[in-house]
Design an enzyme around this catalytic site. Structure first.
Site, PDB file in Angstrom:
ATOM      1  CG  ASP A   1      -0.276  -0.054   2.535  1.00 10.97           C
ATOM      2  OD1 ASP A   1       0.965   0.022   2.550  1.00 10.97           O
ATOM      3  OD2 ASP A   1      -0.962  -0.123   3.546  1.00 10.97           O
ATOM      4  CE  LYS A   2      -2.574   6.530   1.943  1.00 12.02           C
ATOM      5  NZ  LYS A   2      -3.467   7.653   1.685  1.00 12.02           N
ATOM      6  CB  THR A   3       2.013   3.066   4.745  1.00 14.40           C
ATOM      7  OG1 THR A   3       1.524   1.722   4.770  1.00 14.40           O
ATOM      8  CG2 THR A   3       0.878   4.046   4.938  1.00 14.40           C
TER       9      THR A   3
END
Length: 110
Positions: free
Chosen positions: A104-106
């Site tokens: 994911d974006k993290t």
């Protein structure tokens, strides 16, 4: 033992032949032969030692496998020139089963 001695004394006082004396009732009441009782005693007392030693051996193999992954010159990112870092020895066994990696974006990998 004391119960066998008292059984012998009672048999001698009664004038009985020693081959007719029932020693099974004197002190121990078991229907198992001695070797069966010893086998089960050994099994019950030592059954936890095998899994502990196997657990240690598997963990040691996973640790060595993680060291091989860390030191493999072919496992590195060509773009950033960073080597592979194995931070967990538990995932080494499933490394061949990975087909897709999602992040994911993290940066959390699932």
């Amino acid at each position: 033992s004391e119960t066998n001695a008292s059984t012998l004394a009672a048999a001698d006082a009664a004038g009985a032949n020693l081959s007719e004396v029932d020693f099974s009732a004197a002190g121990q009441e078991t229907d198992l032969p001695g070797w069966v009782a010893y086998f089960f005693t050994f099994f019950i007392l030592y059954n936890n030692m095998v899994p502990i030693s196997m657990y240690f051996t598997v963990e040691l193999c996973c640790f060595v496998h993680a060291m091989y992954i860390n030191r493999d010159p072919k496992m590195h990112c060509k773009e950033t020139n960073t080597p592979a870092r194995c931070r967990s020895s538990n995932l080494c066994q499933e490394i061949g089963q990975v087909a897709y990696i999602f992040a994911d974006k993290t940066g959390t990998i699932t």
